[in-house]
Design a protein around this motif. Sequence first.
Motif, short mmCIF file in Angstrom:
data_model
loop_
_atom_site.label_atom_id
_atom_site.label_comp_id
_atom_site.label_asym_id
_atom_site.label_seq_id
_atom_site.Cartn_x
_atom_site.Cartn_y
_atom_site.Cartn_z
N GLN A 269 0.83 -1.20 0.00
CA GLN A 269 0.00 0.00 0.00
C GLN A 269 0.86 1.25 0.00
OE1 GLN A 269 -3.60 0.43 2.66
NE2 GLN A 269 -2.37 2.04 3.58
N ASP B 200 -1.13 6.31 3.05
CA ASP B 200 -2.30 5.93 3.84
C ASP B 200 -3.53 5.82 2.94
OD1 ASP B 200 -2.47 8.57 3.18
OD2 ASP B 200 -2.75 9.31 5.22
N LEU C 214 -4.48 -0.58 5.26
CA LEU C 214 -3.29 -1.21 5.83
C LEU C 214 -2.38 -0.17 6.48
CD1 LEU C 214 -2.52 -3.63 2.86
CD2 LEU C 214 -3.85 -4.12 4.93
N ALA C 215 -1.31 -0.68 7.11
CA ALA C 215 -0.32 0.23 7.72
C ALA C 215 0.27 1.14 6.65
CB ALA C 215 0.77 -0.59 8.39
N LYS C 216 0.63 2.36 7.01
CA LYS C 216 1.17 3.33 6.07
C LYS C 216 2.35 2.74 5.32
CE LYS C 216 2.89 8.05 5.69
NZ LYS C 216 3.22 9.31 6.40
N GLY D 29 2.59 0.08 3.86
CA GLY D 29 2.65 -1.39 3.90
C GLY D 29 3.73 -1.92 4.82
N TRP D 30 4.03 -3.22 4.64
CA TRP D 30 4.96 -3.88 5.57
C TRP D 30 6.24 -4.41 4.93
CZ3 TRP D 30 -0.15 -5.85 4.94
CH2 TRP D 30 -0.27 -6.85 3.96
N SER E 196 4.62 -13.88 0.84
CA SER E 196 3.49 -13.77 1.77
C SER E 196 3.65 -14.78 2.89
CB SER E 196 2.17 -13.99 1.02
OG SER E 196 2.20 -15.20 0.28
N SER F 159 0.85 -11.98 7.02
CA SER F 159 0.40 -11.04 5.99
C SER F 159 -0.97 -11.40 5.46
CB SER F 159 1.41 -10.97 4.84
OG SER F 159 1.38 -12.15 4.05
N ASP G 223 -3.91 -9.92 7.29
CA ASP G 223 -4.21 -8.51 7.04
C ASP G 223 -4.64 -8.24 5.60
OD1 ASP G 223 -3.53 -7.77 9.65
OD2 ASP G 223 -1.40 -7.60 9.13
N TRP G 224 -4.20 -9.11 4.69
CA TRP G 224 -4.38 -8.85 3.26
C TRP G 224 -4.45 -10.20 2.55
CZ3 TRP G 224 -0.69 -8.25 -1.12
CH2 TRP G 224 -1.17 -7.41 -2.13
#
Length: 285
Positions: free
Chosen positions: A63, A66, A70-72, A74-75, A97, A101, A104-105
């Motif tokens: 992502q 924002d 998801l978290a700003k 992404g991860w 993945s 993960s 969350d997605w």
Amino acid sequence: MATPLDKITLKHSSGASAEIHLFGAHVTSFKDQTGEELLYLSTKSMFKLGQPIRGGIPIMFPQFADSGPLAKHGWARTSFWKVRRQGDSEVVLELKSSASSLEDWPYEYELVLEVKIEYNDDLDDDVFKKNVAVLKMELDITSPDKTFYFTGGFHPYIRTDDLNRVTITGLKREEKELYYYDRAASGKAQQLASEVDRSVTNLGQREVDRIYIDSTDRVDTGKIVVEKYGGFKDLVIWNPHSEKGNKIEDMEKDDYTKFICVEPVVFEPRGGSPFRGGMRIFRKA
């Protein structure tokens, strides 16, 4: 056990070098053939689990910013990547993945990142006729899921000597109009049509947060060139300026004057697999 401090150092026979942390597949240094550092890295970066490194070149996935739930950003930038293969001046890293993960997605994926230092004879571009070291980063994304989509890209912090003297040029394609979102102002799409509007000036005087849609592939900060290619069609120009910059905990006061972010991105959600996008960074000879 891996830690955020674990890193790989690449060295090229030209004298150029790069450092990549396995935490986030994060490039934290790129020095060209003269030994000059081209990237900004905060001295207050925490190198701490769950905390992205401030500066260098973070990877945004799945992502951008924002723009979703998801978290700003992404991860990918706070995950440990694995080394697929490594040479003196290049390394290939991967991130897949996981059970975490997927909570969350709901998409399986594989990211493969190549980081490579190129120089003269390594290159097939007429621009690189003079002696110049180039940092190349190329990201491949695949997924077996037919409904797979993502946003994201690279977030390089380009080092500056004096932000007030930096002008970003080369943003507009000659054959078409250029649109951008000004997130520091209204956030709405605006159209740039004039010759003057192909550049961004006065960077040291205000916050800049612009997303240029389908911009040209090669932009110039006056000293350093950032070139995007492949699936990265959009470009972000970002600097937080003093009001926001001096509130960033992992940056020294007034460090906002030491960088400008020039980011090749996928801004609108992109579906389908596979995806390949890349970037080159080099100092003008």
